[in-house]
Design a protein around this motif. Structure first.
Motif, PDB file in Angstrom:
ATOM      1  N   UNK B  82       0.854  -1.184   0.000  1.00 18.66           N
ATOM      2  CA  UNK B  82       0.000   0.000   0.000  1.00 18.66           C
ATOM      3  C   UNK B  82       0.885   1.227   0.000  1.00 18.66           C
ATOM      4  N   UNK B  83       0.616   2.098  -0.939  1.00 23.70           N
ATOM      5  CA  UNK B  83       1.386   3.331  -1.000  1.00 23.70           C
ATOM      6  C   UNK B  83       0.424   4.495  -0.759  1.00 23.70           C
ATOM      7  N   UNK B  84       0.773   5.310   0.228  1.00 21.83           N
ATOM      8  CA  UNK B  84      -0.009   6.520   0.496  1.00 21.83           C
ATOM      9  C   UNK B  84       0.940   7.692   0.398  1.00 21.83           C
ATOM     10  N   UNK B  85       0.741   8.473  -0.628  1.00 19.45           N
ATOM     11  CA  UNK B  85       1.673   9.572  -0.938  1.00 19.45           C
ATOM     12  C   UNK B  85       3.061   8.960  -1.127  1.00 19.45           C
ATOM     13  N   UNK B  86       4.006   9.338  -0.296  1.00 20.61           N
ATOM     14  CA  UNK B  86       5.349   8.757  -0.465  1.00 20.61           C
ATOM     15  C   UNK B  86       5.631   7.658   0.554  1.00 20.61           C
ATOM     16  N   UNK B  87       4.650   7.339   1.356  1.00 23.64           N
ATOM     17  CA  UNK B  87       4.854   6.334   2.403  1.00 23.64           C
ATOM     18  C   UNK B  87       4.418   4.955   1.896  1.00 23.64           C
ATOM     19  N   UNK B  88       5.246   3.967   2.206  1.00 25.79           N
ATOM     20  CA  UNK B  88       4.922   2.589   1.822  1.00 25.79           C
ATOM     21  C   UNK B  88       4.525   1.779   3.048  1.00 25.79           C
TER      22      UNK B  88
END
Lengths: 267, 355
Positions: B82-88
């Motif tokens: 799951x990628x949210x913005x630049x966070x994995x």
């Protein structure tokens, strides 16, 4: 026939890849502190999940001493000595060379179990590992402190003397002289006690404990003026009081102690 | 030919096994669509996670901490990544009503229940405040700013409260402590799922999973009566520091603590055999008040041991008598902390005091 050969080759390659993936998916089962730390870091230190994780690791690695020691530390910090000592004792049973000294320190400093502590310190000495790497301290010195706490002042002084002779004046902790000096004061050996406190001051002139205990000797001797001077110096260096936020040392000095004696001697 | 057919079927079966043997099962984006409310961080399960994540079909996610502004990011889900913005993050578990993701730590979310209350936030606040509610076991007394929770045991805890609306979802949460609403951050978030004369709260948070079906108490004590009944309370809703150097936290230092026990403790009669160690454990809150007193007895082998009550009651009373505590402080902020005093007891007599 040729078509099936190509299909078979592709399937073989995929099979090989799947075997490699399965292997990569499996966790590294090498049992060492680093892997345990990594696994425990996933659970909040000291949380129920952390204890559950460490219990599972202990069950999986029953011959590992680091794990039960690690479990004991937060238990001590929250006052759970029943479970904490049991866990640390498991570590000592597996690896007494590393953990006996530390258990002795907990017994002595946290619980006042001086007899039990002496046994642990002697065990560490017999196993030729007198240095505790967990809470830095020598089993020799600690044995002397425990003897002092039991009121066995002459034995304590002998232990300190042997330690200093073995490792040299510069090879022991500076507070060894403080504890030896306190034992001498208890026996009424005032000049010898003062000499010990002077050794500390010569090494480190800002040691408040040295001045404080020197002041106590002067009080015993009825030398109020000298005592006042000593307590003033102790107050001057109060910010250097030997301290640990987690718990008190034996003969832990507090600012309030210096102030109380200052009032007694100087007012 | 036949041999090749069966051989290849065999390897196709192994290929299927390969897909199943992956570390985690792939999830679909559709399963993630919708509104999720943080329950807790698995790293420290009693730490709240008051976060809303609203995953939209268009690849955007609205993220909002309660009482803070919302932010919109892009998101995508490929397999378990799951990628949210630049966070994995990795999706570790995804079901109808729960989601667990991880990067450094594991976060647990729950899907919100559908509940369209058809009220405005102002109406809801008026409905709740200045009333008392009960589920038959616990009583909740709300004034305009604070809620006093009275447990069956009689224990009372006071916190600040607020409600917040997101889309058609309503949340009730607590924060602060009895003296200062800024002193403890948001926690105990519950979804309000039903009104109609009652107050149904769906809680799945750092305190666990619980549904409250509260009814208004018609003849209620006043809020101030209930608060006055309360005595010792933790400032924090979820953390007690383990700092426990009692000597440094007490007026007069270790000497005063020792003198307090040595001067005031009386060895009871017929105390032979009452030997071992006693741990006195209690909490000093951020205001310097003490409570939650415990007396834990051990024999000389550190096994559990029940000392007689003439000893334990005396020691408890002596603990309670100590009024000179300073709260644990770090960089000007005060925290609740455990304090520990250990006694070595020989035939009922205090032989040594350590802390």
């Amino acid at each position: 026939m040729k078509k099936y050969s190509y299909v078979s080759i592709v399937i073989y390659i995929l099979l090989l890849y799947s075997l490699l993936s399965i292997n990569a998916c499996q966790q590294n089962s090498q049992a060492n502190e680093d892997s345990f730390r990594a696994e425990l870091a996933q659970a909040g230190y000291g949380s129920p999940n952390w204890y559950k994780t460490i219990d599972q690791l202990i069950e999986k690695h029953p011959d590992n001493a680091w794990l039960p020691y690690r479990k004991a530390v937060p238990l001590f910090r929250r006052g759970d000595y029943i479970e904490g000592i049991a866990s640390l004792s498991r570590a000592v049973a597996i690896d007494p060379t590393t953990y006996a000294n530390y258990r002795g320190a907990v017994r002595m400093t946290d619980l006042g179990d001086y007899e039990g502590a002496i046994q642990d310190f002697q065990l560490a000495i017999d196993l030729k590992n007198h240095i505790d790497i967990i809470i830095p301290g020598s089993a020799y010195e600690r044995k002397g402190i425990a003897q002092k706490q039991l009121g066995k002042y002459e034995e304590a002084i002998q232990t300190f003397d042997k330690t200093i002779k073995k490792f040299g004046i510069n090879g022991v902790d500076i507070y060894t002289f403080m504890y030896r000096g306190i034992a001498k004061r208890e026996l009424g050996q005032y000049e010898k006690a003062l000499a010990d406190f002077q050794i500390i001051i010569d090494k480190w002139e800002k040691c408040p404990e040295a001045y404080y205990h020197r002041g106590l000797v002067y009080i015993e001797q009825g030398k109020k003026e000298e005592a006042c001077t000593a307590f003033k110096r102790a107050l001057l260096y109060k910010n250097y009081i030997h301290g640990n936020p987690g718990g008190a040392y034996i003969d832990q000095l507090y600012e309030a102690d210096i102030e109380r004696m200052f009032d007694k001697a100087c007012r | 030919m036949k041999f090749h057919k069966y051989t290849n079927l065999f390897f196709i079966g192994l290929l299927a096994l390969f897909c199943l043997s992956q570390c985690s099962l792939p999830s679909s984006q559709e399963e993630l669509h919708g509104v999720w409310l943080g329950a807790y961080t698995e790293y420290m399960p009693n730490t709240p996670l008051p976060v809303i994540n609203d995953f939209h079909e268009d690849g955007s996610v609205l993220t909002k901490r309660l009482n803070k502004e919302e932010k919109i990011y892009s998101w995508s889900l490929r397999g378990s990544d799951l990628r949210v913005d630049t966070m994995n993050y990795r999706v570790l578990a995804l079901s109808e009503d729960s989601l667990m993701t991880s990067n450094n730590y594991r976060f647990v979310f729950r899907r919100l229940k559908h509940a369209d209350l058809k009220v405005t936030p102002e109406e809801l606040r008026k409905y709740i405040e200045n009333n008392a509610w009960t589920d038959g076991t616990n009583n909740f007394y709300f004034d305009g700013e604070q809620v006093a929770t009275e447990q069956e045991s009689g224990k009372v805890e006071t916190r600040c409260w607020n409600i917040e609306k997101y889309r058609h979802f309503y949340f009730l949460y607590q924060y602060g402590d009895q003296e200062d609403c800024n002193r403890s951050s948001i926690g105990r978030v519950m979804q309000i799922t039903k009104l109609a004369g009652e107050l149904h709260l769906e809680g799945w948070n750092e305190q666990g999973k619980k549904t409250y079906k509260l009814k208004k108490v018609k003849t209620a004590k006043s809020f101030s009566d209930v608060v006055a009944k309360g005595s010792f309370q933790l400032c924090s809703m979820y953390t007690i520091s383990s700092n426990h150097h009692a000597g440094k936290s007490y007026e007069g230092g270790g000497y005063t603590i020792k003198q307090h026990f040595l001067n005031n403790y009386e060895t009871p009669d017929a105390a032979k055999g009452q030997s071992g160690f006693i741990t006195l454990r209690f909490v000093v809150n951020c205001e310097g008040k003490s409570g939650r007193y415990e007396v834990i007895g051990m024999d000389n082998n550190f096994k559990p041991f029940d000392f007689n009550r003439f000893i334990t009651e005396q020691l408890t009373a002596l603990m309670k008598d100590m009024k000179g505590w300073s709260p644990y402080e770090v960089d000007g902020t005060y925290y609740d902390s455990y304090k520990i005093i250990n006694l070595k007891i020989q035939d009922g007599q205090i032989v040594s005091i350590s802390f």
